[in-house]
Design a protein around this motif. Structure first.
Motif, PDB file in Angstrom:
ATOM      1  N   PRO A  91       0.822  -1.211   0.000  1.00 30.64           N
ATOM      2  CA  PRO A  91       0.000   0.000   0.000  1.00 30.64           C
ATOM      3  C   PRO A  91       0.856   1.262   0.000  1.00 30.64           C
ATOM      4  O   PRO A  91       1.982   1.261   0.480  1.00 30.64           O
ATOM      5  CB  PRO A  91      -0.795  -0.109   1.308  1.00 30.64           C
ATOM      6  N   SER A  92       0.327   2.344  -0.531  1.00 32.62           N
ATOM      7  CA  SER A  92       0.982   3.634  -0.422  1.00 32.62           C
ATOM      8  C   SER A  92       1.039   4.048   1.042  1.00 32.62           C
ATOM      9  O   SER A  92       0.224   3.626   1.859  1.00 32.62           O
ATOM     10  CB  SER A  92       0.204   4.690  -1.212  1.00 32.62           C
ATOM     11  N   THR A  93       2.014   4.881   1.361  1.00 26.81           N
ATOM     12  CA  THR A  93       2.057   5.514   2.673  1.00 26.81           C
ATOM     13  C   THR A  93       1.568   6.943   2.526  1.00 26.81           C
ATOM     14  O   THR A  93       2.032   7.678   1.654  1.00 26.81           O
ATOM     15  CB  THR A  93       3.481   5.502   3.248  1.00 26.81           C
ATOM     16  N   ILE A 165      -3.250   0.867   5.242  1.00 24.83           N
ATOM     17  CA  ILE A 165      -2.501   1.967   4.642  1.00 24.83           C
ATOM     18  C   ILE A 165      -1.911   2.818   5.768  1.00 24.83           C
ATOM     19  O   ILE A 165      -2.653   3.401   6.562  1.00 24.83           O
ATOM     20  CB  ILE A 165      -3.398   2.820   3.730  1.00 24.83           C
ATOM     21  N   PRO A 166      -0.593   2.888   5.882  1.00 31.59           N
ATOM     22  CA  PRO A 166       0.022   3.682   6.947  1.00 31.59           C
ATOM     23  C   PRO A 166      -0.207   5.171   6.725  1.00 31.59           C
ATOM     24  O   PRO A 166      -0.157   5.664   5.593  1.00 31.59           O
ATOM     25  CB  PRO A 166       1.514   3.335   6.842  1.00 31.59           C
ATOM     26  N   ILE A 167      -0.447   5.877   7.812  1.00 33.79           N
ATOM     27  CA  ILE A 167      -0.612   7.328   7.779  1.00 33.79           C
ATOM     28  C   ILE A 167       0.381   7.932   8.760  1.00 33.79           C
ATOM     29  O   ILE A 167       0.342   7.631   9.957  1.00 33.79           O
ATOM     30  CB  ILE A 167      -2.045   7.746   8.150  1.00 33.79           C
ATOM     31  N   TYR A 177      -7.681   1.169   7.628  1.00 39.65           N
ATOM     32  CA  TYR A 177      -8.036  -0.206   7.278  1.00 39.65           C
ATOM     33  C   TYR A 177      -9.122  -0.143   6.212  1.00 39.65           C
ATOM     34  O   TYR A 177     -10.197   0.431   6.448  1.00 39.65           O
ATOM     35  CB  TYR A 177      -8.548  -0.963   8.498  1.00 39.65           C
ATOM     36  N   LEU A 178      -8.851  -0.706   5.051  1.00 36.21           N
ATOM     37  CA  LEU A 178      -9.784  -0.622   3.931  1.00 36.21           C
ATOM     38  C   LEU A 178     -10.025  -2.017   3.361  1.00 36.21           C
ATOM     39  O   LEU A 178      -9.080  -2.781   3.169  1.00 36.21           O
ATOM     40  CB  LEU A 178      -9.227   0.315   2.858  1.00 36.21           C
TER      41      LEU A 178
END
Length: 242
Positions: A91-93, A165-167, A177-178
Motif C-alpha cells: 500500500p501507499s504511505t 494503509i500507513p498514515i 483499514y480498507l
C-alpha cells in the motif's frame, strides 16, 4: 467556497495500486440524510472540493447542519497529504502535511463568525466532547478517500481484499483499514451507476475509531457516490447528487 450541509457532527495479498494520479479541482455535491429513531430526514446539500497533482493531494469540506435544538452545528475541515510512489503490491504511505478540523455550534439567527470554536488540536473556547472532536478528526481523515477512489486498481482486486494503509502525521502514525467488498450498483432519485463497494475505518490515537464507514465508488467517474456510518447519536448517509 460552498458550504456543506451536515447532520450533527458529532470516512495483504492481492492489493493493486495504480500510479499516482492527477485530479483537477473537483467539487462534488451530496444530499445528507440523518436517521435517529423515528427521525428520517434530508439535512441538506453538501460539497467536497479536492484536487491532486502527482503524489500531492488537497481536500476541503465546509458545512453546517439544519437548525437543531436552537443551534446549527458547523464544521470546516481540510487535509493536505503526500502519497508515496506505488511499490508493487504494498500500500501507499500517506504522509499528512497539513490537517485542520474546526467545530462550532452557533445559535440559530446569529452570525456564525462570532461563534466559539474548537479545533482538533484542543484549541478554542468552545466546550466540545472528546467524541465530537474524534468525529471531526475522522471526517478530516476521510477526505483522502477521494484520492484512493482514483488510485486503487479495483478491477484487479478480489472481493474480500483488505489492506492497511500507513498514515504518518506529526511524527505519529495512524492506519487506514480498507476492505474491497466487490462490485455493486448505486441508485438514487433517478440516477444510477455501477459501483465498487468498500468499507473503511481509521485509527484515532492509535486505536480503531468508532466510525466504520460503508462507501460506494462510481466505476466510471471514480468518485465516492455513497457514504454510510453509524454515529453515537444516529445513522448518517451522504448520497451523491449528479
Amino acid at each position: 467556497m460552498k458550504r456543506m450541509s451536515l447532520t450533527i457532527v458529532g470516512l495483504i495479498a492481492g492489493i493493486c495500486l495504480s500510479a499516482a494520479v492527477d485530479i483537477p479541482v473537483t467539487t462534488v455535491a451530496y444530499n445528507v440524510d440523518y436517521h435517529w429513531g423515528f427521525i428520517n430526514k434530508i439535512a441538506g446539500t453538501g460539497y467536497v472540493t479536492y484536487s491532486a497533482s502527482g503524489n500531492r493531494f488537497y481536500g476541503q469540506l465546509e458545512g453546517h447542519s439544519i437548525p437543531w435544538g436552537g443551534r446549527i452545528y458547523t464544521v470546516h475541515t481540510s487535509l493536505s497529504a503526500n502519497f508515496s510512489p506505488d511499490r508493487g503490491n504494498a500500500p501507499s504511505t500517506e504522509t499528512v502535511t497539513g490537517m485542520q478540523g474546526i467545530y462550532s455550534k452557533p445559535l440559530v439567527g446569529t452570525n456564525p463568525e462570532n461563534a466559539k470554536t474548537r479545533n482538533i488540536y484542543g484549541q478554542g473556547q468552545l466546550s466540545a466532547s472528546p467524541q465530537t472532536m474524534e468525529a471531526v478528526t475522522i471526517m478530516t481523515d476521510m477526505l483522502s478517500i477521494f484520492y484512493y477512489a482514483k488510485e486503487l486498481d479495483f478491477p484487479s482486486m478480489r472481493a474480500g481484499t483488505s489492506m492497511e494503509i500507513p498514515i504518518i502525521r506529526g511524527g505519529g502514525r495512524e492506519t487506514l483499514y480498507l476492505t474491497y467488498n466487490g462490485t455493486s450498483e448505486y441508485s438514487n432519485d433517478g440516477y444510477s451507476t455501477p459501483a465498487y463497494s468498500i468499507s473503511f475505518q481509521y485509527t484515532y490515537n492509535g486505536a480503531p475509531d468508532k466510525y466504520r464507514v460503508q462507501c460506494l465508488i462510481s466505476q466510471s467517474r471514480r468518485i465516492p457516490v455513497f457514504f454510510s456510518a453509524d454515529l453515537l447519536i444516529g445513522h448518517m448517509e451522504m448520497q451523491y447528487v449528479p
